[in-house]
Design a protein around this motif. Sequence first.
Motif, PDB file in Angstrom:
ATOM      1  N   ILE A   2       0.866  -1.179   0.000  1.00 51.70           N
ATOM      2  CA  ILE A   2       0.000   0.000   0.000  1.00 51.70           C
ATOM      3  C   ILE A   2       0.896   1.221   0.000  1.00 51.70           C
ATOM      4  O   ILE A   2       1.794   1.340   0.832  1.00 51.70           O
ATOM      5  N   GLU A   3       0.670   2.111  -0.944  1.00 48.13           N
ATOM      6  CA  GLU A   3       1.532   3.278  -1.120  1.00 48.13           C
ATOM      7  C   GLU A   3       0.788   4.565  -0.793  1.00 48.13           C
ATOM      8  O   GLU A   3      -0.419   4.664  -1.001  1.00 48.13           O
ATOM      9  N   GLU A  72       0.565  -5.089   2.821  1.00 46.02           N
ATOM     10  CA  GLU A  72      -0.860  -5.255   3.100  1.00 46.02           C
ATOM     11  C   GLU A  72      -1.111  -6.152   4.304  1.00 46.02           C
ATOM     12  O   GLU A  72      -1.983  -5.868   5.123  1.00 46.02           O
ATOM     13  N   ASP A  73      -0.337  -7.240   4.426  1.00 51.35           N
ATOM     14  CA  ASP A  73      -0.575  -8.153   5.545  1.00 51.35           C
ATOM     15  C   ASP A  73      -0.262  -7.507   6.886  1.00 51.35           C
ATOM     16  O   ASP A  73      -0.933  -7.780   7.885  1.00 51.35           O
ATOM     17  N   VAL A  74       0.716  -6.629   6.923  1.00 48.61           N
ATOM     18  CA  VAL A  74       1.043  -5.917   8.163  1.00 48.61           C
ATOM     19  C   VAL A  74      -0.105  -4.986   8.542  1.00 48.61           C
ATOM     20  O   VAL A  74      -0.521  -4.929   9.706  1.00 48.61           O
ATOM     21  N   LEU A  75      -0.641  -4.284   7.561  1.00 46.85           N
ATOM     22  CA  LEU A  75      -1.753  -3.376   7.823  1.00 46.85           C
ATOM     23  C   LEU A  75      -3.000  -4.137   8.264  1.00 46.85           C
ATOM     24  O   LEU A  75      -3.678  -3.742   9.213  1.00 46.85           O
ATOM     25  N   LEU A  76      -3.275  -5.257   7.609  1.00 49.20           N
ATOM     26  CA  LEU A  76      -4.455  -6.044   7.961  1.00 49.20           C
ATOM     27  C   LEU A  76      -4.335  -6.649   9.358  1.00 49.20           C
ATOM     28  O   LEU A  76      -5.272  -6.570  10.157  1.00 49.20           O
ATOM     29  N   ARG A  77      -3.170  -7.219   9.678  1.00 49.81           N
ATOM     30  CA  ARG A  77      -2.974  -7.782  11.020  1.00 49.81           C
ATOM     31  C   ARG A  77      -3.055  -6.698  12.092  1.00 49.81           C
ATOM     32  O   ARG A  77      -3.609  -6.907  13.172  1.00 49.81           O
ATOM     33  N   GLY A  78      -2.518  -5.519  11.798  1.00 51.19           N
ATOM     34  CA  GLY A  78      -2.595  -4.410  12.748  1.00 51.19           C
ATOM     35  C   GLY A  78      -4.026  -3.958  12.973  1.00 51.19           C
ATOM     36  O   GLY A  78      -4.430  -3.672  14.104  1.00 51.19           O
ATOM     37  N   ALA A  79      -4.809  -3.894  11.900  1.00 53.40           N
ATOM     38  CA  ALA A  79      -6.209  -3.483  12.034  1.00 53.40           C
ATOM     39  C   ALA A  79      -7.004  -4.498  12.845  1.00 53.40           C
ATOM     40  O   ALA A  79      -7.815  -4.121  13.700  1.00 53.40           O
ATOM     41  N   LEU A 135       7.807  -4.763  10.223  1.00 49.26           N
ATOM     42  CA  LEU A 135       6.471  -4.245  10.479  1.00 49.26           C
ATOM     43  C   LEU A 135       6.355  -2.739  10.281  1.00 49.26           C
ATOM     44  O   LEU A 135       5.301  -2.158  10.534  1.00 49.26           O
ATOM     45  N   GLN A 136       7.409  -2.097   9.821  1.00 54.80           N
ATOM     46  CA  GLN A 136       7.404  -0.642   9.674  1.00 54.80           C
ATOM     47  C   GLN A 136       7.229  -0.239   8.212  1.00 54.80           C
ATOM     48  O   GLN A 136       7.526  -0.998   7.300  1.00 54.80           O
ATOM     49  N   SER A 137       6.769   0.972   8.034  1.00 58.72           N
ATOM     50  CA  SER A 137       6.650   1.512   6.686  1.00 58.72           C
ATOM     51  C   SER A 137       8.038   1.868   6.170  1.00 58.72           C
ATOM     52  O   SER A 137       8.961   2.114   6.935  1.00 58.72           O
ATOM     53  N   VAL A 138       8.170   1.867   4.853  1.00 63.68           N
ATOM     54  CA  VAL A 138       9.451   2.149   4.206  1.00 63.68           C
ATOM     55  C   VAL A 138       9.250   3.183   3.104  1.00 63.68           C
ATOM     56  O   VAL A 138       8.169   3.294   2.534  1.00 63.68           O
TER      57      VAL A 138
END
Length: 150
Positions: A2-3, A72-79, A135-138
């Motif tokens: 996701i950008e 995407e998987d990091v964002l989904l798991r976080g949500a 798990l961080q954004s880049v």
Amino acid sequence: MIEEPGRVVALDSGAVWVETRRKSTCSGCSAKNGCGQGLMDSLGVRERRGLIRALSDLQLQVGDSVIVGIREDVLLRGAVLVYLFPLIMLMTAAATAAQFSAHEPIVILAGLGGFFVSWLFVRIRSRNAANDPKLQSVVLRAMLVGPTSP
């Protein structure tokens, strides 16, 4: 991945702080003209800026425009962890108390207790995950800026 576009506002060792513009999804809704949320969005009342830390190995300067990404998987798991897990814990604790024929105030307290326990878990998990580079954004890339006129 996701950008999101953003602008570098500060430099950190191995990372940068990026300011992004938070947008609502009202532009994609067919009822945007008939809802109060769409009106507030068009007036700019809900316009906010977000500040995130993004890992970067690029040579960037303050003011550079960049594209930041997160898996995407990091964002989904976080949500799921932040939104769904506390709700499930609240309902499970309340249902467990109700199963034992507890009085209503005890069921309510059990639900709140389950919510509090899940909040503690999420807080501890987020602190442990804060330094995990997976798990961080880049920063994916820097956006090119056209030539400036004198």
